[in-house]
Design an enzyme around this catalytic site. Structure first.
Site, PDB file in Angstrom:
ATOM      1  N   GLU A   1       0.851  -1.196   0.000  1.00 17.97           N
ATOM      2  CA  GLU A   1       0.000   0.000   0.000  1.00 17.97           C
ATOM      3  C   GLU A   1       0.879   1.235   0.000  1.00 17.97           C
ATOM      4  OE1 GLU A   1      -3.071   0.474   3.021  1.00 17.97           O
ATOM      5  OE2 GLU A   1      -3.464  -1.677   2.978  1.00 17.97           O
TER       6      GLU A   1
HETATM    7  C1  BGC Z   1      -5.006   0.494   5.718  1.00 19.60           C
HETATM    8  C2  BGC Z   1      -6.163   0.817   4.798  1.00 19.60           C
HETATM    9  C3  BGC Z   1      -6.466   2.287   4.859  1.00 19.60           C
HETATM   10  C4  BGC Z   1      -5.247   3.066   4.432  1.00 19.60           C
HETATM   11  C5  BGC Z   1      -5.408   4.563   4.395  1.00 19.60           C
HETATM   12  C6  BGC Z   1      -3.899   1.503   5.695  1.00 19.60           C
HETATM   13  O1  BGC Z   1      -3.396   1.700   6.972  1.00 19.60           O
HETATM   14  O2  BGC Z   1      -4.542  -0.805   5.478  1.00 19.60           O
HETATM   15  O3  BGC Z   1      -7.245   0.026   5.163  1.00 19.60           O
HETATM   16  O4  BGC Z   1      -7.569   2.632   4.098  1.00 19.60           O
HETATM   17  O5  BGC Z   1      -4.210   2.792   5.315  1.00 19.60           O
HETATM   18  O6  BGC Z   1      -5.637   5.084   5.657  1.00 19.60           O
END
Ligand code: BGC
Length: 421
Positions: A324
């Site tokens: 992410e």
């Molecule tokens: C999480 C997501 C969240 C993103 C943005 C991450 O910590 O895994 O679920 O939407 O951050 O805050």
């Protein structure tokens, strides 16, 4: 000069079940949304449960070759011992469609939400409840055949901190003792899942790693930042192999285990100063103030941080994926810049020999941002929450161009990149 990524590098996007599927009625979040303990209701979210074909079609059209998503445990087992075959079939269809479109899936088994019945029994606070987790893991293993990347937990320390330390998220517990016990049990749960799945899958864990910057040069602040870094970031990772989890007050024995890959979620940096408050473990961590702009989450943008995290995580000598990285903003030009600059640093890391094999932008589309509801817009694709219409933003095409070519072109670097990198 264009920055070329290695052959086979994954350029994907990430989502999580409760944030996009809609109608996840059997988990703890849904419950607290209904009784008004959470400010926003997820409702139909992005209605992805019904619109998954369109969403996967969009990914393919845009040129993304990978997709990280999570399976919702509470859909599979809405009640104790009751298996929902329809949900299993739907996830199977999603996986088949991804395969047909040539999109590599990266599946997470737990992304913050748990079945309500499981939480009513104490959730991960009680070790004896891990048998339910084991059953879930065994059950989903059957539908994951052919999937290469399976992560056990998303951001275990965020789950612990938000749910059991700050009481900002379900189950709204505020107890350091319970918090570290939950963390230790998550390590046990990871070990169970690793045992069950390793061999058939590459099994990883996804760790959120904020960069902890000392608020000043003073010895005290530097020590405080180190402490925050260890407590939040590294003690958990170390414990996977050592079997010794250092909590705030004591250590916990957990099974020695392993991972086949590490997922890194990177967003921002925190500024840490010393505090005399023992209840805060003698430090105070806040969102760092870097640059002159804040995202809709109130976060600073610090692209160099992604490189720093990769270089530190590399110490575990495992393949890494950025699972992410994203920005909540209505300013899509800023999103383009964000993507290019973070990818520049990922490229730098790879060119120095760090084993990073993929990057997943958070998020494919705007979605339910937990306590912050639908306001923060993280999506490459804009979602109209009245009609559920999807509209790719310009940044979606820019990222697609990078993904299709496997490189950040010279023009993009000139326009959005960091100079001298
Ligand atoms: C999480 C997501 C969240 C993103 C943005 C991450 O910590 O895994 O679920 O939407 O951050 O805050």
């Amino acid at each position: 000069m264009a920055l070329k990524f290695p052959e086979g590098f994954l350029f994907g996007t990430a989502t999580a079940a409760h944030q996009i599927e809609g109608e996840n009625r059997w988990n703890d979040w849904w419950y607290y949304e209904q009784i008004g303990k959470l400010p926003y209701k997820s409702g139909k979210a992005c209605n992805h449960w019904e619109k998954y074909e369109e969403d996967i079609g969009l990914m393919a059209e845009l040129g993304y070759n990978a997709y990280r998503f999570s399976i919702e445990w509470s859909r599979i087992f809405p009640e104790e011992g009751r298996l929902n075959e329809d949900a299993l079939n739907r996830y199977t269809e999603i996986l088949e469609l991804l395969r047909r479109k040539g999109i590599e899936p990266n599946v997470t088994l737990h992304h913050f939400t748990s079945p309500l019945w499981f939480m009513k029994k104490g959730g991960f606070l009680r070790e004896e409840n891990l048998k339910y987790w084991e059953k879930y893991v065994e059950t989903v293993a059957d539908i994951l055949k052919g999937v290469k990347l399976v992560a056990t937990f998303n951001e275990p320390m965020v789950y612990v901190m938000m749910g059991y330390l700050t009481a900002y998220w379900p189950p709204f517990v505020k107890s350091a003792f319970k918090a570290f016990k939950v963390a230790a049990n998550l390590l046990k749960a990871h070990a169970i899942a690793y045992e069950t799945l390793h061999g058939s899958f590459n099994v990883g864990i996804v760790k959120n790693v904020p960069v902890m910057l000392p608020a000043s040069d003073s010895e005290r602040d530097r020590k405080a930042a180190q402490k925050a870094d260890n407590l939040f970031n590294w003690n958990f990772m170390d414990a996977i192999w050592s079997g010794n989890f250092r909590g705030a007050f004591k250590s916990y024995r957990v099974p020695e285990s392993d991972v086949d890959f590490i997922g890194i979620n990177y967003y921002t940096a925190a500024e840490v100063r010393h505090s005399w408050n023992p209840l805060k473990f003698f430090f105070d961590a806040r969102d760092a103030e870097i640059g002159d702009r804040k995202t809709q989450m109130g976060w600073s943008v610090y692209p160099e941080g992604i490189y720093r995290v990769i270089s530190k995580m590399a110490g575990y000598k495992k393949p890494m994926y950025i699972t992410e990285n994203g920005i909540a903003t209505l300013d899509d030009e800023w999103r383009k810049e964000f993507i290019v600059q973070h990818l520049q640093y990922v490229h730098k890391a790879i060119s120095e020999g760090y084993d990073v094999r993929g990057y997943f932008y958070w998020s494919l589309m705007d979605n339910y941002e937990w306590r912050e509801g639908f306001e923060p817009r993280f999506g490459l694709i804009e979602v109209d929450y009245d009609t559920f219409e999807r509209k790719p933003r310009e940044s979606a095409y820019l990222y697609g161009e990078i993904a299709k070519k496997g490189e950040i072109g010279e023009e993009l670097i000139k326009k959005y990149g960091l100079k001298g990198l």
